[in-house]
Design an enzyme around this catalytic site. Structure first.
Site, PDB file in Angstrom:
ATOM      1  N   HIS A   1      77.154  10.247  43.954  1.00 60.24           N
ATOM      2  CA  HIS A   1      76.400   9.355  44.851  1.00 60.24           C
ATOM      3  C   HIS A   1      75.437  10.156  45.736  1.00 60.24           C
ATOM      4  CE1 HIS A   1      78.244   5.460  44.016  1.00 60.24           C
ATOM      5  NE2 HIS A   1      79.380   6.127  43.830  1.00 60.24           N
TER       6      HIS A   1
ATOM      7  N   ASP B   1      77.754   1.978  42.416  1.00 54.71           N
ATOM      8  CA  ASP B   1      78.984   1.221  42.205  1.00 54.71           C
ATOM      9  C   ASP B   1      78.594  -0.241  42.079  1.00 54.71           C
ATOM     10  OD1 ASP B   1      80.417   3.545  42.427  1.00 54.71           O
ATOM     11  OD2 ASP B   1      80.912   3.243  44.548  1.00 54.71           O
TER      12      ASP B   1
ATOM     13  N   GLU C   1      87.159   4.276  36.688  1.00 58.38           N
ATOM     14  CA  GLU C   1      86.390   3.517  37.685  1.00 58.38           C
ATOM     15  C   GLU C   1      85.448   2.566  36.946  1.00 58.38           C
ATOM     16  OE1 GLU C   1      84.353   5.793  40.674  1.00 58.38           O
ATOM     17  OE2 GLU C   1      86.214   6.533  41.561  1.00 58.38           O
TER      18      GLU C   1
ATOM     19  N   HIS D   1      81.761   2.346  38.503  1.00 54.49           N
ATOM     20  CA  HIS D   1      80.846   3.468  38.775  1.00 54.49           C
ATOM     21  C   HIS D   1      79.997   3.787  37.548  1.00 54.49           C
ATOM     22  CE1 HIS D   1      79.803   7.414  40.804  1.00 54.49           C
ATOM     23  NE2 HIS D   1      79.448   7.655  39.544  1.00 54.49           N
TER      24      HIS D   1
HETATM   25 ZN   LIG Z   1      80.961   5.460  42.680  1.00 55.48          ZN
END
Ligand SMILES: [Zn+2]
Length: 286
Positions: free
Chosen positions: A155, A162, A205, A208
């Site tokens: 990030h 996200d 995730e 992401h």
């Molecule tokens: Zn992320």
């Protein structure tokens, strides 16, 4: 054959001479093209100067616990999404402070439009580019098990986001399923897949996504490679040729040690990205 080799060496030496005259004793300017050289098959290439900091710039940078973001790697086209209504159609923002690379926002917008045409339309961006101070706060709040230290999160590059669903958890949402199947077509990768946490060091995730650009995202999908595995593969192979969406790409890895000259096939379009470790990936196509 011997004669051709001699000619090539001569051209390269002349190139070096020209370089030193243009730059004094200093390093060659990044992107400087010197001479054309011929390879063994008689194909022409331009020698292009690549400076050491290019290793840390580009769409293919590996950022993880071992390889932090370098300041020169942060994308230079960061925008505040709430101020760009033309790029935020078809999805919502968790808050008005969300920032992202403009180039990535444009690709995301195209992707969301395509999803909308298939009836999947409840996308929500919950996080984009994070400045180092913001990452520090997150790290302090959430702890090492749930957040990365500043500089070690994708990030902090501006190339990751996200994505949630405004309806339900991403792991069950149609938005999550659609992205897992289709994001690759738009230059995005699901960066932390379920069965690869031993390689990425990060648990699954489903929210992401990371922009790496075409054709890389499609190759990674087809080979089921994480970014770690893909960059290792390119380094091992040194050069691969792939056909993606009807275009033939040549993708080559070059180690970079100080200022390095890299041959780019003459007349081809090209993109250079560092791997954030020890070299650059050159992607060329007609
Ligand atoms: Zn992320």
């Amino acid at each position: 054959m011997k004669k051709r080799f001699f000619c090539m060496v001569l051209v390269v030496l002349l190139g070096w001479e020209a370089l030193h005259q243009m730059n004094g004793a200093g390093a060659p300017a990044d992107g400087l093209q010197i001479v054309q050289v011929m390879n063994g098959e008689g194909k022409r290439s331009d020698l292009t100067a690549v400076s050491a900091n290019r290793v840390h710039q580009g769409n293919l940078l590996l950022v993880n616990n071992d390889y932090p973001v370098h300041p020169e790697g942060i994308t230079t086209d960061i925008i505040s999404l709430a101020e760009h209504g033309e790029l935020t159609g078809g999805y919502t923002l968790l808050d008005t402070g969300i920032q992202l690379s403009k180039k990535v926002a444009l690709q995301f917008s195209k992707m969301v439009e395509a999803a909308g045409e298939e009836g999947v339309s409840q996308f929500l961006i919950s996080s984009g580019y994070r400045e180092l101070e913001e990452q520090q706060q997150l790290y302090e709040q959430k702890g090492a098990d749930y957040a990365l230290p500043p500089g070690y999160s994708e990030h902090n590059l501006g190339l990751s986001l996200d994505i949630g669903s405004s309806q339900m958890e991403m792991s069950r949402a149609p938005e999550g399923r659609w992205l897992a199947a289709n994001a690759w077509e738009y230059g995005f990768i699901l960066r932390y897949p379920k069965d690869k946490s031993d390689i990425t060091g990060i648990q699954y995730e489903p929210w992401h996504f990371r922009y790496v650009g075409l054709p890389h995202s499609i190759i990674m999908r087809d080979k089921q490679y994480t970014l770690e595995e893909y960059l290792d593969y390119l380094k091992q192979q040194q050069s691969i040729s792939v056909k993606v969406k009807g275009i033939i790409y040549q993708i080559s890895y070059f180690p970079v040690n100080g200022s390095t000259f890299i041959p780019i096939p003459a007349g081809q379009q090209y993109d250079i990205s560092g791997n954030n470790m020890d070299g650059v990936i050159v992607t060329t196509h007609p």
